[in-house]
Design a protein around this motif. Structure first.
Motif, short mmCIF file in Angstrom:
data_model
loop_
_atom_site.label_atom_id
_atom_site.label_comp_id
_atom_site.label_asym_id
_atom_site.label_seq_id
_atom_site.Cartn_x
_atom_site.Cartn_y
_atom_site.Cartn_z
N LEU A 1 0.84 -1.19 0.00
CA LEU A 1 0.00 0.00 0.00
C LEU A 1 0.88 1.25 0.00
N GLY A 2 0.67 2.13 -0.95
CA GLY A 2 1.42 3.37 -1.00
C GLY A 2 1.11 4.26 0.18
N GLY A 3 2.14 4.85 0.77
CA GLY A 3 1.95 5.75 1.89
C GLY A 3 1.64 5.07 3.20
N CYS A 4 1.75 3.77 3.25
CA CYS A 4 1.41 3.01 4.45
C CYS A 4 2.63 2.85 5.36
N MET A 5 2.39 3.01 6.64
CA MET A 5 3.41 2.73 7.65
C MET A 5 2.99 1.45 8.35
N GLY A 6 3.71 0.39 8.12
CA GLY A 6 3.35 -0.91 8.66
C GLY A 6 3.73 -1.09 10.12
N GLY A 7 3.30 -2.21 10.64
CA GLY A 7 3.65 -2.58 12.01
C GLY A 7 2.62 -2.12 13.02
N SER A 8 3.12 -1.70 14.16
CA SER A 8 2.26 -1.26 15.25
C SER A 8 2.07 0.24 15.17
#
Length: 160
Positions: A69-76
């Motif tokens: 996903l563009g612009g997505c910050m993964g994780g917690s």
């Protein structure tokens, strides 16, 4: 690696969630595979088109997995993790109520947050505010009640 004691610690919660679902007349486990196992019997599957952008963001909400996903910050943070934190903080006598309420808050918040930007009423700033409220509340159920009221007000009133 999951230790046997951790698995055994989760069994009573899983059984209680299943019993609650049966008593409350909930549908059998229908939630997506990425939804926390204890939540599945408590919530219905969303009606998002599989593979759609909205469905992919909804999966991110629950798991933290951006999957391209563009612009997505993964994780917690992600909702599966937040549910676990809330249950762990709750008094033993309140854990089942906390689990049920936290699981049901997931779709309320997540489905609104994943809507297209021009129509959604809950944004990432709101998610951070909800998390702060949940973390700062001494009583987990009271904190969840505040977050639910805020989310419902945003959804009903146009929110921003």
């Amino acid at each position: 690696m999951t230790r046997r004691s951790e698995i055994n610690d989760r069994r009573p919660m899983w059984r209680a969630a299943m019993a609650a679902a049966l008593v409350l007349g909930a549908a059998p486990a229908q939630a997506q595979s990425y939804v926390r196992a204890e939540c599945k019997p408590l919530i219905a599957a969303d009606r998002l088109a599989e593979g759609s952008l909205t469905a992919r963001w909804y999966k991110r909400f629950w798991t933290g997995d951006c999957n391209g996903l563009g612009g997505c910050m993964g994780g917690s943070p992600n909702w599966n993790g937040i549910v676990g934190q809330l249950v762990a903080r709750a008094a033993p006598s309140e854990r089942q109520a906390v689990l049920a309420k936290a699981c049901r808050l997931g779709p309320l918040i997540g489905l609104e947050w994943t809507r297209p930007k021009d129509v959604r009423r809950i944004d990432s700033g709101d998610l951070r505010g909800f998390q702060a409220t949940l973390q700062s509340s001494r009583d987990v159920l009271v904190g969840m009640g505040k977050v639910e009221a805020q989310a419902r007000a945003k959804i009903a009133g146009g929110g921003r």
